[in-house]
Design a protein around this motif. Structure first.
Motif, PDB file in Angstrom:
ATOM      1  N   ILE A  35       0.861  -1.182   0.000  1.00  0.00           N
ATOM      2  CA  ILE A  35       0.000   0.000   0.000  1.00  0.00           C
ATOM      3  C   ILE A  35       0.900   1.235   0.000  1.00  0.00           C
ATOM      4  O   ILE A  35       1.726   1.413   0.888  1.00  0.00           O
ATOM      5  N   ILE A  36       0.741   2.066  -1.011  1.00  0.00           N
ATOM      6  CA  ILE A  36       1.522   3.298  -1.121  1.00  0.00           C
ATOM      7  C   ILE A  36       0.596   4.466  -0.817  1.00  0.00           C
ATOM      8  O   ILE A  36      -0.405   4.673  -1.492  1.00  0.00           O
ATOM      9  N   GLY A  37       0.921   5.213   0.194  1.00  0.00           N
ATOM     10  CA  GLY A  37       0.086   6.334   0.590  1.00  0.00           C
ATOM     11  C   GLY A  37       0.513   7.644  -0.061  1.00  0.00           C
ATOM     12  O   GLY A  37       1.655   7.800  -0.485  1.00  0.00           O
ATOM     13  N   TYR A  38      -0.418   8.556  -0.154  1.00  0.00           N
ATOM     14  CA  TYR A  38      -0.121   9.932  -0.571  1.00  0.00           C
ATOM     15  C   TYR A  38      -1.105  10.834   0.163  1.00  0.00           C
ATOM     16  O   TYR A  38      -2.247  10.452   0.424  1.00  0.00           O
ATOM     17  N   THR A  39      -0.651  12.015   0.557  1.00  0.00           N
ATOM     18  CA  THR A  39      -1.525  12.927   1.290  1.00  0.00           C
ATOM     19  C   THR A  39      -2.226  13.918   0.369  1.00  0.00           C
ATOM     20  O   THR A  39      -3.309  14.390   0.666  1.00  0.00           O
ATOM     21  N   GLU A  40      -1.569  14.237  -0.746  1.00  0.00           N
ATOM     22  CA  GLU A  40      -2.160  15.187  -1.693  1.00  0.00           C
ATOM     23  C   GLU A  40      -1.603  14.896  -3.082  1.00  0.00           C
ATOM     24  O   GLU A  40      -0.408  14.663  -3.233  1.00  0.00           O
ATOM     25  N   ALA A  41      -2.453  14.884  -4.064  1.00  0.00           N
ATOM     26  CA  ALA A  41      -2.014  14.646  -5.437  1.00  0.00           C
ATOM     27  C   ALA A  41      -1.726  15.984  -6.105  1.00  0.00           C
ATOM     28  O   ALA A  41      -2.626  16.800  -6.288  1.00  0.00           O
ATOM     29  N   VAL A  42      -0.475  16.216  -6.434  1.00  0.00           N
ATOM     30  CA  VAL A  42      -0.064  17.471  -7.056  1.00  0.00           C
ATOM     31  C   VAL A  42       0.642  17.160  -8.373  1.00  0.00           C
ATOM     32  O   VAL A  42       1.678  16.501  -8.390  1.00  0.00           O
ATOM     33  N   ALA A  43       0.054  17.618  -9.480  1.00  0.00           N
ATOM     34  CA  ALA A  43       0.673  17.406 -10.791  1.00  0.00           C
ATOM     35  C   ALA A  43       1.930  18.255 -10.890  1.00  0.00           C
ATOM     36  O   ALA A  43       1.978  19.357 -10.333  1.00  0.00           O
ATOM     37  N   PRO A  44       2.978  17.800 -11.582  1.00  0.00           N
ATOM     38  CA  PRO A  44       3.042  16.516 -12.297  1.00  0.00           C
ATOM     39  C   PRO A  44       3.591  15.371 -11.461  1.00  0.00           C
ATOM     40  O   PRO A  44       3.866  14.305 -11.997  1.00  0.00           O
ATOM     41  N   LEU A  45       3.733  15.566 -10.150  1.00  0.00           N
ATOM     42  CA  LEU A  45       4.231  14.483  -9.298  1.00  0.00           C
ATOM     43  C   LEU A  45       3.241  13.332  -9.242  1.00  0.00           C
ATOM     44  O   LEU A  45       3.575  12.188  -9.526  1.00  0.00           O
ATOM     45  N   LEU A  46       2.014  13.643  -8.866  1.00  0.00           N
ATOM     46  CA  LEU A  46       0.943  12.654  -8.785  1.00  0.00           C
ATOM     47  C   LEU A  46      -0.366  13.289  -9.228  1.00  0.00           C
ATOM     48  O   LEU A  46      -0.620  14.452  -8.923  1.00  0.00           O
ATOM     49  N   GLN A  47      -1.155  12.520  -9.941  1.00  0.00           N
ATOM     50  CA  GLN A  47      -2.480  12.971 -10.344  1.00  0.00           C
ATOM     51  C   GLN A  47      -3.455  11.818 -10.131  1.00  0.00           C
ATOM     52  O   GLN A  47      -3.105  10.655 -10.343  1.00  0.00           O
ATOM     53  N   VAL A  48      -4.669  12.129  -9.707  1.00  0.00           N
ATOM     54  CA  VAL A  48      -5.691  11.115  -9.481  1.00  0.00           C
ATOM     55  C   VAL A  48      -6.942  11.517 -10.247  1.00  0.00           C
ATOM     56  O   VAL A  48      -7.464  12.624 -10.061  1.00  0.00           O
ATOM     57  N   ASP A  49      -7.422  10.630 -11.123  1.00  0.00           N
ATOM     58  CA  ASP A  49      -8.617  10.957 -11.900  1.00  0.00           C
ATOM     59  C   ASP A  49      -9.881  10.584 -11.134  1.00  0.00           C
ATOM     60  O   ASP A  49      -9.828  10.125  -9.981  1.00  0.00           O
ATOM     61  N   GLU A  50     -11.044  10.790 -11.783  1.00  0.00           N
ATOM     62  CA  GLU A  50     -12.319  10.565 -11.106  1.00  0.00           C
ATOM     63  C   GLU A  50     -12.545   9.095 -10.760  1.00  0.00           C
ATOM     64  O   GLU A  50     -13.365   8.765  -9.897  1.00  0.00           O
ATOM     65  N   LYS A  51     -11.810   8.198 -11.406  1.00  0.00           N
ATOM     66  CA  LYS A  51     -11.924   6.766 -11.112  1.00  0.00           C
ATOM     67  C   LYS A  51     -10.925   6.315 -10.053  1.00  0.00           C
ATOM     68  O   LYS A  51     -10.859   5.143  -9.711  1.00  0.00           O
TER      69      LYS A  51
END
Length: 280
Positions: A35-51
Protein backbone atom coordinates in the motif's frame (compact mmCIF):
# COMPACT_ATOMS: atom_id res chain seq x y z
CA UNK A 1 -18.86 -40.25 -23.75
CA UNK A 2 -16.73 -40.99 -20.69
CA UNK A 3 -13.74 -39.42 -22.40
CA UNK A 4 -15.80 -36.36 -23.41
CA UNK A 5 -17.13 -36.01 -19.86
CA UNK A 6 -13.59 -36.17 -18.49
CA UNK A 7 -12.44 -33.45 -20.88
CA UNK A 8 -15.36 -31.22 -19.89
CA UNK A 9 -14.61 -31.74 -16.18
CA UNK A 10 -10.94 -30.89 -16.75
CA UNK A 11 -11.91 -27.71 -18.57
CA UNK A 12 -14.26 -26.77 -15.76
CA UNK A 13 -11.48 -27.26 -13.21
CA UNK A 14 -9.12 -25.09 -15.25
CA UNK A 15 -11.72 -22.32 -15.53
CA UNK A 16 -12.39 -22.53 -11.78
CA UNK A 17 -8.68 -22.37 -11.03
CA UNK A 18 -8.19 -19.29 -13.17
CA UNK A 19 -11.29 -17.67 -11.66
CA UNK A 20 -9.74 -18.22 -8.22
CA UNK A 21 -6.47 -16.63 -9.34
CA UNK A 22 -8.34 -13.70 -10.82
CA UNK A 23 -10.21 -13.11 -7.58
CA UNK A 24 -6.96 -13.26 -5.62
CA UNK A 25 -5.24 -10.86 -8.02
CA UNK A 26 -8.10 -8.40 -7.68
CA UNK A 27 -8.02 -8.42 -3.88
CA UNK A 28 -7.51 -4.82 -2.85
CA UNK A 29 -5.31 -5.63 0.16
CA UNK A 30 -3.20 -8.67 0.98
CA UNK A 31 0.18 -9.64 2.43
CA UNK A 32 1.53 -9.62 -1.13
CA UNK A 33 0.33 -6.13 -2.02
CA UNK A 34 2.17 -2.96 -1.00
CA UNK A 35 0.00 0.00 0.00
CA UNK A 36 1.52 3.30 -1.12
CA UNK A 37 0.09 6.33 0.59
CA UNK A 38 -0.12 9.93 -0.57
CA UNK A 39 -1.53 12.93 1.29
CA UNK A 40 -2.16 15.19 -1.69
CA UNK A 41 -2.01 14.65 -5.44
CA UNK A 42 -0.06 17.47 -7.06
CA UNK A 43 0.67 17.41 -10.79
CA UNK A 44 3.04 16.52 -12.30
CA UNK A 45 4.23 14.48 -9.30
CA UNK A 46 0.94 12.65 -8.78
CA UNK A 47 -2.48 12.97 -10.34
CA UNK A 48 -5.69 11.12 -9.48
CA UNK A 49 -8.62 10.96 -11.90
CA UNK A 50 -12.32 10.57 -11.11
CA UNK A 51 -11.92 6.77 -11.11
CA UNK A 52 -9.14 6.91 -8.56
CA UNK A 53 -6.46 6.05 -11.12
CA UNK A 54 -3.10 7.42 -9.98
CA UNK A 55 -0.69 8.72 -12.62
CA UNK A 56 2.16 11.23 -12.76
CA UNK A 57 5.94 11.19 -12.50
CA UNK A 58 6.29 9.43 -9.14
CA UNK A 59 3.70 6.82 -10.07
CA UNK A 60 5.52 6.15 -13.36
CA UNK A 61 8.87 6.04 -11.57
CA UNK A 62 7.68 3.54 -8.99
CA UNK A 63 6.16 1.38 -11.70
CA UNK A 64 9.54 1.39 -13.45
CA UNK A 65 11.51 0.27 -10.38
CA UNK A 66 8.97 -2.01 -8.68
CA UNK A 67 10.50 -5.21 -10.06
CA UNK A 68 13.84 -4.22 -8.51
CA UNK A 69 12.48 -3.51 -5.03
CA UNK A 70 9.42 -5.72 -4.59
CA UNK A 71 10.98 -8.68 -2.73
CA UNK A 72 8.09 -11.07 -1.99
CA UNK A 73 5.44 -8.54 -3.02
CA UNK A 74 3.33 -9.21 -6.10
CA UNK A 75 1.70 -5.82 -6.67
CA UNK A 76 0.90 -2.45 -5.12
CA UNK A 77 -1.97 0.00 -4.78
CA UNK A 78 -2.21 3.74 -4.08
CA UNK A 79 -4.34 5.06 -1.22
CA UNK A 80 -4.88 8.57 0.11
CA UNK A 81 -3.94 9.03 3.78
CA UNK A 82 -4.38 11.89 6.22
CA UNK A 83 -1.65 14.30 7.29
CA UNK A 84 0.24 12.76 10.21
CA UNK A 85 -0.29 9.18 9.03
CA UNK A 86 2.45 6.92 10.45
CA UNK A 87 3.75 4.32 8.04
CA UNK A 88 3.49 0.66 9.08
CA UNK A 89 1.66 1.75 12.21
CA UNK A 90 -1.65 3.53 11.58
CA UNK A 91 -3.36 0.83 9.48
CA UNK A 92 -6.81 1.75 8.24
CA UNK A 93 -7.07 -0.65 5.28
CA UNK A 94 -9.05 -3.89 5.65
CA UNK A 95 -9.45 -6.95 3.44
CA UNK A 96 -12.68 -8.95 3.04
CA UNK A 97 -11.91 -10.95 6.17
CA UNK A 98 -11.29 -7.90 8.34
CA UNK A 99 -7.51 -8.13 8.43
CA UNK A 100 -5.94 -4.69 8.76
CA UNK A 101 -3.07 -3.37 6.66
CA UNK A 102 -0.92 -0.25 6.79
CA UNK A 103 0.71 1.89 4.11
CA UNK A 104 4.39 1.08 3.64
CA UNK A 105 5.53 4.13 1.65
CA UNK A 106 4.50 7.73 1.05
CA UNK A 107 4.81 9.39 -2.35
CA UNK A 108 4.40 13.05 -3.24
CA UNK A 109 6.25 14.05 -0.08
CA UNK A 110 8.65 16.94 0.37
CA UNK A 111 11.26 17.31 3.09
CA UNK A 112 10.11 20.91 3.61
CA UNK A 113 6.63 20.11 4.87
CA UNK A 114 3.95 17.44 4.98
CA UNK A 115 3.50 14.12 6.75
CA UNK A 116 6.68 13.27 8.64
CA UNK A 117 7.63 11.88 12.00
CA UNK A 118 10.83 10.79 13.72
CA UNK A 119 10.35 7.17 12.66
CA UNK A 120 10.58 7.97 8.95
CA UNK A 121 13.55 7.81 6.65
CA UNK A 122 13.71 9.28 3.17
CA UNK A 123 15.27 8.54 -0.16
CA UNK A 124 17.71 11.02 -1.56
CA UNK A 125 15.89 14.00 -3.13
CA UNK A 126 14.49 12.75 -6.43
CA UNK A 127 13.36 16.03 -7.98
CA UNK A 128 13.52 19.58 -6.61
CA UNK A 129 11.43 22.67 -7.18
CA UNK A 130 13.36 25.94 -6.70
CA UNK A 131 11.58 29.19 -5.89
CA UNK A 132 13.21 31.84 -8.08
CA UNK A 133 12.93 35.51 -9.05
CA UNK A 134 12.55 36.62 -12.67
CA UNK A 135 12.75 40.10 -14.18
CA UNK A 136 12.90 41.69 -17.63
CA UNK A 137 16.02 41.07 -19.70
CA UNK A 138 16.91 44.78 -19.74
CA UNK A 139 16.05 45.41 -16.08
CA UNK A 140 18.59 47.14 -13.85
CA UNK A 141 17.62 44.77 -11.05
CA UNK A 142 20.14 41.93 -10.92
CA UNK A 143 19.66 40.02 -7.70
CA UNK A 144 17.88 39.55 -4.40
CA UNK A 145 19.41 42.76 -3.03
CA UNK A 146 17.42 44.70 -5.64
CA UNK A 147 13.87 44.19 -4.33
CA UNK A 148 13.68 47.67 -2.79
CA UNK A 149 10.64 49.60 -4.10
CA UNK A 150 9.87 46.80 -6.57
CA UNK A 151 6.40 45.86 -7.75
CA UNK A 152 6.36 42.11 -7.16
CA UNK A 153 4.02 39.42 -8.45
CA UNK A 154 4.03 35.93 -6.92
CA UNK A 155 2.87 32.78 -8.71
CA UNK A 156 1.98 29.56 -6.82
CA UNK A 157 1.58 28.87 -3.13
CA UNK A 158 5.19 27.65 -2.87
CA UNK A 159 6.48 30.96 -4.26
CA UNK A 160 4.22 33.04 -2.04
CA UNK A 161 5.24 31.13 1.10
CA UNK A 162 8.96 31.38 0.34
CA UNK A 163 8.69 35.08 -0.48
CA UNK A 164 6.81 35.90 2.72
CA UNK A 165 9.36 33.95 4.81
CA UNK A 166 12.11 36.22 3.47
CA UNK A 167 10.98 39.25 5.46
CA UNK A 168 14.10 41.27 4.61
CA UNK A 169 13.06 41.16 0.96
CA UNK A 170 9.29 41.20 1.29
CA UNK A 171 9.27 44.21 3.63
CA UNK A 172 11.07 46.58 1.23
CA UNK A 173 8.88 46.04 -1.84
CA UNK A 174 6.57 48.75 -3.13
CA UNK A 175 3.71 46.29 -3.68
CA UNK A 176 3.01 42.56 -3.81
CA UNK A 177 0.28 40.97 -5.91
CA UNK A 178 -0.66 37.40 -6.79
CA UNK A 179 -1.36 35.78 -10.16
CA UNK A 180 -2.80 32.34 -10.71
CA UNK A 181 -0.75 31.62 -13.83
CA UNK A 182 2.83 32.22 -14.87
CA UNK A 183 1.70 33.57 -18.26
CA UNK A 184 -0.39 36.29 -16.60
CA UNK A 185 2.52 37.22 -14.32
CA UNK A 186 5.02 37.42 -17.19
CA UNK A 187 2.53 39.53 -19.16
CA UNK A 188 2.56 42.05 -16.30
CA UNK A 189 6.35 42.01 -16.39
CA UNK A 190 6.33 42.64 -20.15
CA UNK A 191 3.86 45.51 -19.77
CA UNK A 192 5.89 47.19 -17.02
CA UNK A 193 3.14 46.57 -14.47
CA UNK A 194 5.54 44.45 -12.43
CA UNK A 195 9.28 44.64 -11.78
CA UNK A 196 9.89 41.13 -10.46
CA UNK A 197 8.02 37.83 -10.67
CA UNK A 198 8.59 35.34 -7.87
CA UNK A 199 7.68 31.88 -9.06
CA UNK A 200 8.83 28.28 -8.89
CA UNK A 201 10.61 26.31 -11.58
CA UNK A 202 7.80 23.75 -11.92
CA UNK A 203 5.74 26.67 -13.28
CA UNK A 204 8.38 28.74 -15.06
CA UNK A 205 10.65 26.28 -16.85
CA UNK A 206 7.97 24.52 -18.96
CA UNK A 207 7.11 27.89 -20.57
CA UNK A 208 10.39 27.66 -22.50
CA UNK A 209 11.04 31.36 -21.80
CA UNK A 210 14.08 31.05 -19.55
CA UNK A 211 16.29 32.80 -22.12
CA UNK A 212 13.78 35.63 -22.60
CA UNK A 213 14.05 36.89 -19.03
CA UNK A 214 16.72 37.53 -16.43
CA UNK A 215 16.63 34.89 -13.68
CA UNK A 216 18.35 35.91 -10.44
CA UNK A 217 21.19 33.66 -9.38
CA UNK A 218 20.30 31.43 -6.42
CA UNK A 219 16.85 30.79 -4.99
CA UNK A 220 14.48 31.86 -2.22
CA UNK A 221 13.74 28.23 -1.36
CA UNK A 222 14.24 24.71 -2.67
CA UNK A 223 11.59 22.03 -2.20
CA UNK A 224 12.99 18.49 -2.37
CA UNK A 225 10.60 15.65 -3.20
CA UNK A 226 11.34 12.19 -1.85
CA UNK A 227 9.83 8.79 -1.13
CA UNK A 228 9.15 8.49 2.61
CA UNK A 229 9.69 5.11 4.31
CA UNK A 230 9.42 3.67 7.79
CA UNK A 231 12.91 4.08 9.28
CA UNK A 232 13.85 0.42 9.77
CA UNK A 233 11.87 -1.04 6.88
CA UNK A 234 14.81 -1.32 4.47
CA UNK A 235 12.92 0.50 1.73
CA UNK A 236 15.17 3.57 1.61
CA UNK A 237 18.33 1.80 0.44
CA UNK A 238 16.45 -0.40 -2.00
CA UNK A 239 14.70 2.58 -3.58
CA UNK A 240 17.89 4.67 -3.79
CA UNK A 241 19.73 1.82 -5.48
CA UNK A 242 16.91 1.14 -7.94
CA UNK A 243 16.69 4.81 -8.98
CA UNK A 244 20.48 4.95 -9.26
CA UNK A 245 20.47 1.97 -11.64
CA UNK A 246 17.63 3.51 -13.66
CA UNK A 247 19.65 6.70 -14.04
CA UNK A 248 23.08 5.15 -14.58
CA UNK A 249 24.27 4.80 -18.19
CA UNK A 250 25.91 1.46 -17.39
CA UNK A 251 22.70 -0.38 -16.45
CA UNK A 252 19.95 -1.79 -18.63
CA UNK A 253 19.02 0.54 -21.47
CA UNK A 254 21.14 3.43 -20.17
CA UNK A 255 19.76 6.51 -18.44
CA UNK A 256 15.98 6.06 -18.45
CA UNK A 257 15.47 8.32 -15.44
CA UNK A 258 16.43 11.73 -16.89
CA UNK A 259 14.11 11.43 -19.93
CA UNK A 260 11.25 10.57 -17.54
CA UNK A 261 11.96 13.71 -15.51
CA UNK A 262 12.21 15.94 -18.59
CA UNK A 263 9.00 14.54 -20.04
CA UNK A 264 7.05 15.09 -16.81
CA UNK A 265 8.37 18.54 -15.87
CA UNK A 266 9.39 20.06 -19.19
CA UNK A 267 13.02 20.37 -18.05
CA UNK A 268 15.53 18.39 -15.98
CA UNK A 269 14.22 18.93 -12.45
CA UNK A 270 16.25 15.99 -11.13
CA UNK A 271 18.31 16.43 -7.98
CA UNK A 272 19.04 12.74 -7.42
CA UNK A 273 22.76 12.17 -6.84
CA UNK A 274 22.89 9.04 -4.64
CA UNK A 275 25.76 6.61 -5.23
CA UNK A 276 26.25 3.05 -3.89
CA UNK A 277 29.18 4.12 -1.72
CA UNK A 278 27.17 6.97 -0.23
CA UNK A 279 25.73 6.24 3.20
CA UNK A 280 23.56 8.40 5.41
Amino acid sequence: MKRLTAIILCLALVVTAFAGCSKKDKAKYSDEKLIIGYTEAVAPLLQVDEKGEVTGFEADLFDKIFESVKGDLKSYTFEKVEEGYELENDGGFFDDEGKEYSAGLLLGSSTNSGTFNEDYSFTEPIVSNRVIAVTAKNSERNGYADFAAAKVVTVSEAAKTAFEKNAAIASVCASVAEEASIDAALAKLDAGEADIVVTDEFNFMPTGKADSYKVFEGELDKIDYVFACAKYSGWKDSLNEAIYELKNEDYGDGDEFTPMVEKAFGYNASSFNWEPSKTK
